[in-house]
Design an enzyme around this catalytic site. Structure first.
Site, short mmCIF file in Angstrom:
data_model
loop_
_atom_site.label_atom_id
_atom_site.label_comp_id
_atom_site.label_asym_id
_atom_site.label_seq_id
_atom_site.Cartn_x
_atom_site.Cartn_y
_atom_site.Cartn_z
N CYS A 158 -1.65 28.74 2.26
CA CYS A 158 -2.41 28.79 3.50
C CYS A 158 -1.71 29.71 4.50
O CYS A 158 -0.57 29.47 4.89
CB CYS A 158 -2.53 27.38 4.06
SG CYS A 158 -3.44 27.33 5.59
N CYS B 188 0.64 23.63 21.37
CA CYS B 188 1.08 24.68 20.45
C CYS B 188 2.25 25.52 20.97
O CYS B 188 2.15 26.15 22.04
CB CYS B 188 -0.09 25.60 20.11
SG CYS B 188 0.36 26.81 18.84
N CYS C 73 -6.10 29.99 1.40
CA CYS C 73 -6.63 29.42 2.64
C CYS C 73 -6.11 30.29 3.77
O CYS C 73 -4.98 30.78 3.71
CB CYS C 73 -6.13 27.98 2.80
SG CYS C 73 -6.64 27.25 4.37
N CYS D 217 0.28 34.02 21.36
CA CYS D 217 -1.16 33.79 21.26
C CYS D 217 -1.79 33.67 22.65
O CYS D 217 -1.25 33.02 23.55
CB CYS D 217 -1.44 32.54 20.45
SG CYS D 217 -3.20 32.25 20.20
N CYS E 93 -11.94 23.65 5.78
CA CYS E 93 -10.80 22.77 6.03
C CYS E 93 -10.78 22.54 7.53
O CYS E 93 -10.57 23.48 8.30
CB CYS E 93 -9.51 23.46 5.56
SG CYS E 93 -8.02 22.54 6.04
N ARG F 168 -5.60 15.40 4.29
CA ARG F 168 -4.23 15.93 4.25
C ARG F 168 -3.34 15.29 5.31
O ARG F 168 -3.65 15.34 6.51
CB ARG F 168 -4.23 17.46 4.41
CG ARG F 168 -2.82 18.06 4.32
CD ARG F 168 -2.80 19.58 4.19
NE ARG F 168 -3.69 20.00 3.13
CZ ARG F 168 -4.77 20.74 3.31
NH1 ARG F 168 -5.09 21.17 4.50
NH2 ARG F 168 -5.53 21.07 2.29
N CYS G 65 -3.71 26.30 23.99
CA CYS G 65 -3.68 24.97 23.35
C CYS G 65 -2.39 24.23 23.76
O CYS G 65 -1.27 24.71 23.51
CB CYS G 65 -3.75 25.12 21.84
SG CYS G 65 -5.09 26.23 21.31
N1 SAM Z 1 -4.52 30.24 15.82
C1 SAM Z 1 -5.44 29.67 14.95
C2 SAM Z 1 -6.28 28.59 15.61
O1 SAM Z 1 -5.73 27.78 16.35
O2 SAM Z 1 -7.48 28.57 15.39
C3 SAM Z 1 -4.82 29.10 13.68
C4 SAM Z 1 -3.43 28.49 13.71
S1 SAM Z 1 -3.24 26.97 14.61
C5 SAM Z 1 -1.52 26.83 14.74
C6 SAM Z 1 -3.79 25.74 13.46
C7 SAM Z 1 -3.77 24.32 13.87
O3 SAM Z 1 -2.44 23.81 13.86
C8 SAM Z 1 -4.27 23.93 15.24
O4 SAM Z 1 -5.66 23.88 15.31
C9 SAM Z 1 -3.68 22.54 15.41
O5 SAM Z 1 -4.57 21.57 14.92
C10 SAM Z 1 -2.42 22.59 14.55
N2 SAM Z 1 -1.20 22.51 15.38
C11 SAM Z 1 -0.67 23.48 16.14
N3 SAM Z 1 0.43 23.06 16.79
C12 SAM Z 1 0.60 21.76 16.43
C13 SAM Z 1 1.56 20.78 16.79
N4 SAM Z 1 2.54 21.02 17.64
N5 SAM Z 1 1.45 19.56 16.22
C14 SAM Z 1 0.45 19.29 15.36
N6 SAM Z 1 -0.49 20.20 14.99
C15 SAM Z 1 -0.43 21.41 15.52
C1 DTB Z 2 -3.32 22.21 10.24
O1 DTB Z 2 -4.22 21.39 10.51
N1 DTB Z 2 -2.02 21.99 10.43
C2 DTB Z 2 -1.24 23.17 10.05
C3 DTB Z 2 -2.34 24.11 9.47
N2 DTB Z 2 -3.55 23.42 9.75
C4 DTB Z 2 -2.38 25.51 9.85
C5 DTB Z 2 -0.43 23.72 11.16
C6 DTB Z 2 0.53 22.72 11.79
C7 DTB Z 2 1.35 23.42 12.78
C8 DTB Z 2 2.42 22.57 13.37
C9 DTB Z 2 3.20 23.26 14.42
C10 DTB Z 2 3.96 24.48 13.97
O2 DTB Z 2 4.64 24.44 12.92
O3 DTB Z 2 3.90 25.49 14.66
FE1 SF4 Z 3 -3.08 30.09 19.42
FE2 SF4 Z 3 -1.68 27.93 18.77
FE3 SF4 Z 3 -4.07 27.66 19.87
FE4 SF4 Z 3 -3.85 28.60 17.35
S1 SF4 Z 3 -3.29 26.57 18.06
S2 SF4 Z 3 -5.16 29.39 18.99
S3 SF4 Z 3 -1.92 29.74 17.53
S4 SF4 Z 3 -2.28 28.59 20.84
#
Ligand code: SAM
Ligand code: DTB
Ligand code: SF4
Length: 335
Positions: free
Chosen positions: A116, A79, A147, A72, A207, A279, A76
């Site tokens: 989702c 992530c 979703c 990506c 959501c 959630r 973030c």
């Molecule tokens: N890429 C898209 C975005 O960020 O808009 C959608 C997928 S992203 C992985 C969805 C959400 O997962 C993020 O906004 C964040 O709140 C959550 N998330 C990602 N990595 C995480 C982590 N290591 N621990 C907890 N929540 C996480």
């Molecule tokens: C949200 O708030 N939590 C979910 C879903 N929306 C997409 C994602 C959590 C991701 C946790 C880290 C991972 O598994 O990569």
């Molecule tokens: Fe990309 Fe992860 Fe950020 Fe979603 S949360 S925009 S997958 S870096």
């Protein structure tokens, strides 16, 4: 009404459902005052709000699938899928439709009511839209709620997803505006609010939640919940994620949040947004069952169900079923 040593509960603003065009706004200080309540008073109050709107023994189950993993462009800090970090997640392509439908079928067979689909994109490209809308149509045809979380959306993209039958779009604010810049540099808070407005305008349920345990202060946690509660209307679904620390991401090694502070965050979200589905999201694999039970007692009424979140692990479905059995919880059924 019960009072406490530190704050009179009746002095906090009313938390009944808001009506009319200009709802009262939550001040961060009001939300902070909830956080500051004695733990038992806070839980009692959250239970009262929860029971006024929901069956307190029912929990909704959503299953996640990463339809496009890794690589990506966003940065973030939490992530593992960001190309800016080296967390060992391999970048993949958009999953074929058949595999998505098979995974949705399996989720339904396990008892999930919502499927989702998440993509590690900054935003979907025009060429992706046809494929993701096909996924929505086919998953919905199975009788599941749909979703998606695909990053930022333009108004037109939100309308295309709505036309395909998308029920919910997940797009998190992630943190308070004051903390946000510590975590993400490649998209702004306003970008997120704009996407949320497009989703709302298209008639898709919103959501939207955030992550705690990223090193934010309590006032910043209160700031996140105030932001969510002041969305007009507030989201239908609010995921509260506990940071899953992944080696190679900048947030690995952050001091974990006190578990009771995590429960407080759930309770405060419940009180500030009485009719939303709160959630209990990422981080359950790292929690014991007693802590999860406290989260349900604090008003959480939805979980991610299935052994994987997007790239990290989640409790096995069988373990969750056993926990529900021990707590007398029942899974929400498809309507
Ligand atoms: N890429 C898209 C975005 O960020 O808009 C959608 C997928 S992203 C992985 C969805 C959400 O997962 C993020 O906004 C964040 O709140 C959550 N998330 C990602 N990595 C995480 C982590 N290591 N621990 C907890 N929540 C996480
Ligand atoms: C949200 O708030 N939590 C979910 C879903 N929306 C997409 C994602 C959590 C991701 C946790 C880290 C991972 O598994 O990569
Ligand atoms: Fe990309 Fe992860 Fe950020 Fe979603 S949360 S925009 S997958 S870096």
């Amino acid at each position: 009404m019960t009072t406490t040593s530190t704050v009179s509960l009746s002095s906090l603003r009313s938390t009944t459902s808001r009506t009319g065009p200009s709802p009262e706004r939550w001040r961060v200080a009001d939300v902070e005052a909830l956080f500051a309540l004695p733990f038992m008073d806070l839980l009692f109050r959250a239970q009262q709000v929860h029971r006024a709107h929901f069956d307190a023994n029912e929990v909704q189950l959503s299953t996640l699938l990463s339809i496009k993993t890794g690589g990506c462009a966003e940065d973030c800090g939490y992530c593992p899928q960001s190309a800016h970090h080296d967390a060992g997640v391999e970048a993949g392509k958009l999953m074929p439709l058949r595999e998505v439908v098979d995974a949705a079928q399996a989720a339904k067979a396990q008892g999930a009511t919502r499927f989702c689909m998440g993509a590690a994109w900054r935003s979907p490209k025009a060429r992706d839209m046809e494929r993701v809308t096909d996924m929505v149509r086919e998953v919905r045809a199975l009788g599941l709620e749909t979703c998606m979380t695909l990053g930022m959306l333009e108004a037109e993209q939100a309308r295309a997803l709505k036309d395909a039958g998308l029920d919910y779009y997940n797009h998190n604010l992630d943190s308070a505006p004051e903390f946000y810049g510590n975590i993400i540099g490649t998209r702004t808070y306003q970008d997120r609010l704009d996407t949320l407005a497009h989703v709302r305008d298209a008639g898709i349920h919103v959501c939207c939640g955030g992550i705690v345990g990223m090193g934010e202060s309590r006032v910043e946690r209160a700031g996140l919940i105030a932001q969510l509660a002041n969305l007009d209307p507030y989201p239908e679904s609010v995921p509260i994620n506990n940071l899953v620390q992944v080696a190679g991401t900048p947030l690995a090694g952050t001091e974990p949040i006190d578990p009771f502070e995590f429960v407080r965050s759930i309770a405060v979200a419940r009180i500030a947004m009485p009719t939303t589905m709160v959630r209990l999201s990422a981080g359950r694999e790292q929690m014991d069952e007693a802590l999860q039970a406290l989260c349900f007692a604090a008003g959480a009424n939805s979980i991610f169900y299935g052994d994987k979140l997007l790239t990290t692990s989640n409790p096995q479905a069988e373990r969750d079923r056993a926990l529900f059995e021990r707590l007398g919880l029942k899974a929400k059924r498809l309507q």
